[in-house]
Design a protein around this motif. Structure first.
Motif, PDB file in Angstrom:
ATOM      1  N   ARG A 171      -3.788  10.605  -7.184  1.00 37.72           N
ATOM      2  CA  ARG A 171      -2.396  10.136  -6.706  1.00 37.72           C
ATOM      3  C   ARG A 171      -2.339   8.606  -7.235  1.00 37.72           C
ATOM      4  N   THR A 172      -1.283   8.012  -6.966  1.00 38.12           N
ATOM      5  CA  THR A 172      -0.949   6.456  -7.301  1.00 38.12           C
ATOM      6  C   THR A 172      -0.173   6.026  -6.312  1.00 38.12           C
ATOM      7  N   ILE A 173      -0.624   4.691  -5.925  1.00 42.63           N
ATOM      8  CA  ILE A 173       0.393   3.976  -5.016  1.00 42.63           C
ATOM      9  C   ILE A 173       0.617   2.800  -5.528  1.00 42.63           C
ATOM     10  N   VAL A 174       1.918   2.059  -5.325  1.00 40.28           N
ATOM     11  CA  VAL A 174       2.278   0.720  -5.692  1.00 40.28           C
ATOM     12  C   VAL A 174       2.927   0.409  -4.324  1.00 40.28           C
ATOM     13  N   SER A 175       2.547  -0.678  -3.938  1.00 42.69           N
ATOM     14  CA  SER A 175       2.966  -1.599  -2.649  1.00 42.69           C
ATOM     15  C   SER A 175       3.379  -2.955  -3.054  1.00 42.69           C
ATOM     16  N   GLU A 176       3.658  -3.820  -2.080  1.00 45.63           N
ATOM     17  CA  GLU A 176       3.846  -5.070  -2.443  1.00 45.63           C
ATOM     18  C   GLU A 176       3.310  -6.167  -1.188  1.00 45.63           C
ATOM     19  N   GLY A 177       2.996  -7.272  -1.538  1.00 47.43           N
ATOM     20  CA  GLY A 177       2.474  -8.021  -0.436  1.00 47.43           C
ATOM     21  C   GLY A 177       1.170  -8.728  -0.839  1.00 47.43           C
ATOM     22  N   GLU A 178       0.409  -9.159  -0.038  1.00 46.39           N
ATOM     23  CA  GLU A 178      -0.854  -9.609  -0.281  1.00 46.39           C
ATOM     24  C   GLU A 178      -1.994  -8.724  -0.442  1.00 46.39           C
ATOM     25  N   PRO A 179      -2.490  -8.364  -1.644  1.00 48.91           N
ATOM     26  CA  PRO A 179      -3.216  -7.126  -1.803  1.00 48.91           C
ATOM     27  C   PRO A 179      -4.306  -6.796  -0.554  1.00 48.91           C
ATOM     28  N   GLY A 180      -5.255  -7.682  -0.299  1.00 44.90           N
ATOM     29  CA  GLY A 180      -6.139  -7.392   0.657  1.00 44.90           C
ATOM     30  C   GLY A 180      -5.690  -7.007   1.850  1.00 44.90           C
ATOM     31  N   GLU A 181      -4.584  -7.652   2.346  1.00 44.16           N
ATOM     32  CA  GLU A 181      -4.049  -6.960   3.709  1.00 44.16           C
ATOM     33  C   GLU A 181      -3.165  -5.763   3.767  1.00 44.16           C
ATOM     34  N   VAL A 182      -2.488  -5.456   2.504  1.00 37.53           N
ATOM     35  CA  VAL A 182      -1.831  -4.498   2.324  1.00 37.53           C
ATOM     36  C   VAL A 182      -2.797  -3.015   2.162  1.00 37.53           C
ATOM     37  N   ILE A 183      -3.668  -3.301   1.455  1.00 36.83           N
ATOM     38  CA  ILE A 183      -4.768  -2.290   1.312  1.00 36.83           C
ATOM     39  C   ILE A 183      -5.443  -1.971   2.565  1.00 36.83           C
ATOM     40  N   VAL A 184      -6.048  -2.933   3.460  1.00 37.28           N
ATOM     41  CA  VAL A 184      -6.815  -2.608   4.522  1.00 37.28           C
ATOM     42  C   VAL A 184      -5.834  -2.320   5.660  1.00 37.28           C
ATOM     43  N   LYS A 185      -4.828  -2.924   5.922  1.00 39.45           N
ATOM     44  CA  LYS A 185      -3.735  -2.542   6.926  1.00 39.45           C
ATOM     45  C   LYS A 185      -2.687  -1.460   6.640  1.00 39.45           C
ATOM     46  N   ASP A 186      -2.352  -1.138   5.576  1.00 38.83           N
ATOM     47  CA  ASP A 186      -1.325  -0.106   5.347  1.00 38.83           C
ATOM     48  C   ASP A 186      -1.987   0.935   4.410  1.00 38.83           C
ATOM     49  N   ILE A 187      -2.521   0.721   3.418  1.00 40.03           N
ATOM     50  CA  ILE A 187      -3.065   1.954   2.486  1.00 40.03           C
ATOM     51  C   ILE A 187      -4.112   2.667   3.202  1.00 40.03           C
ATOM     52  N   ILE A 188      -5.183   2.062   3.633  1.00 42.49           N
ATOM     53  CA  ILE A 188      -6.169   3.087   3.979  1.00 42.49           C
ATOM     54  C   ILE A 188      -6.001   3.570   5.149  1.00 42.49           C
ATOM     55  N   PRO A 189      -5.353   3.089   6.322  1.00 36.87           N
ATOM     56  CA  PRO A 189      -5.078   3.735   7.404  1.00 36.87           C
ATOM     57  C   PRO A 189      -3.979   5.344   6.908  1.00 36.87           C
ATOM     58  N   HIS A 190      -3.268   4.935   5.982  1.00 38.17           N
ATOM     59  CA  HIS A 190      -2.478   6.168   5.396  1.00 38.17           C
ATOM     60  C   HIS A 190      -3.078   7.074   4.703  1.00 38.17           C
ATOM     61  N   VAL A 191      -3.897   6.574   3.860  1.00 40.08           N
ATOM     62  CA  VAL A 191      -4.636   7.867   2.893  1.00 40.08           C
ATOM     63  C   VAL A 191      -5.863   8.219   3.113  1.00 40.08           C
ATOM     64  N   GLU A 238     -10.935  13.479  -4.626  1.00 38.33           N
ATOM     65  CA  GLU A 238      -9.732  12.988  -4.907  1.00 38.33           C
ATOM     66  C   GLU A 238      -9.528  11.337  -5.418  1.00 38.33           C
ATOM     67  N   LEU A 239      -9.038  11.205  -6.307  1.00 40.33           N
ATOM     68  CA  LEU A 239      -9.026   9.623  -6.700  1.00 40.33           C
ATOM     69  C   LEU A 239      -7.459   9.166  -6.393  1.00 40.33           C
ATOM     70  N   ILE A 240      -7.572   7.971  -5.632  1.00 37.99           N
ATOM     71  CA  ILE A 240      -6.127   7.407  -5.404  1.00 37.99           C
ATOM     72  C   ILE A 240      -6.342   6.018  -6.122  1.00 37.99           C
ATOM     73  N   ILE A 241      -5.482   5.847  -6.807  1.00 39.53           N
ATOM     74  CA  ILE A 241      -5.239   4.513  -7.364  1.00 39.53           C
ATOM     75  C   ILE A 241      -4.323   3.699  -6.875  1.00 39.53           C
ATOM     76  N   VAL A 242      -4.341   2.416  -6.447  1.00 42.19           N
ATOM     77  CA  VAL A 242      -3.482   1.566  -5.978  1.00 42.19           C
ATOM     78  C   VAL A 242      -3.176   0.098  -6.747  1.00 42.19           C
ATOM     79  N   SER A 243      -2.196  -0.295  -6.854  1.00 41.33           N
ATOM     80  CA  SER A 243      -1.888  -1.402  -7.478  1.00 41.33           C
ATOM     81  C   SER A 243      -0.564  -2.068  -6.558  1.00 41.33           C
TER      82      SER A 243
END
Length: 141
Positions: free
Chosen positions: A83-103, A33-38
């Motif tokens: 799948r795609t995900i769009v979020s807001e904030g500081e990219p490194g922190e958002v990806i490590v602290k929010d996106i990775i634990p979620h997906v 599965e490929l999850i694309i985040v911006s």
């Protein structure tokens, strides 16, 4: 090693586009599965833009439409689950602290330099993710 869920960060920079192409190839090879985040970076806005909900929502809507182009490219290339995900904030922190634990991906693929913000000068977002992500991180140059 075979991966089942690959997360790739995109921001239209040359390095991110290379990371995206690698992630597509790897997802096809592994049948993953490929999850694309911006991430919409708030620091790029001036104070008036940041205070305007219309501006922020407009920017986010544009980004959400744009990320669908990446999704189409991945599907056209042969990746079955995208799948795609769009979020807001500081990219490194958002990806490590929010996106990775979620997906819960097995692998994070990112470009070494971003198109926007301070990260373009210091590579700080890629360095942050490589250091703090709880999963394997592949940084593409």
């Amino acid at each position: 090693m075979k991966f089942s869920r690959i997360l790739v960060g995109v921001d239209d920079s040359d390095d991110a586009l290379l990371a995206f192409k690698y992630a597509i190839d790897r997802a096809k090879t592994d049948r993953a599965e490929l999850i694309i985040v911006s991430i919409l970076e708030n620091e790029e806005m001036n104070v008036y833009e940041a205070l305007s909900k219309d501006y922020v929502h407009g920017q986010r809507a544009d980004l959400e439409k744009h990320i669908l182009d990446y999704q189409r490219q991945a599907r056209t290339a042969g990746v079955e689950i995208v799948r795609t995900i769009v979020s807001e904030g500081e990219p490194g922190e958002v990806i490590v602290k929010d996106i990775i634990p979620h997906v819960k991906p097995d692998l994070l693929v990112i470009g070494s330099e971003s198109k926007k913000g301070l990260a373009q000068h210091f590579g700080s977002q890629a360095a942050y993710m490589a250091k703090y992500a709880p999963i394997s991180v592949l940084v593409i140059r």
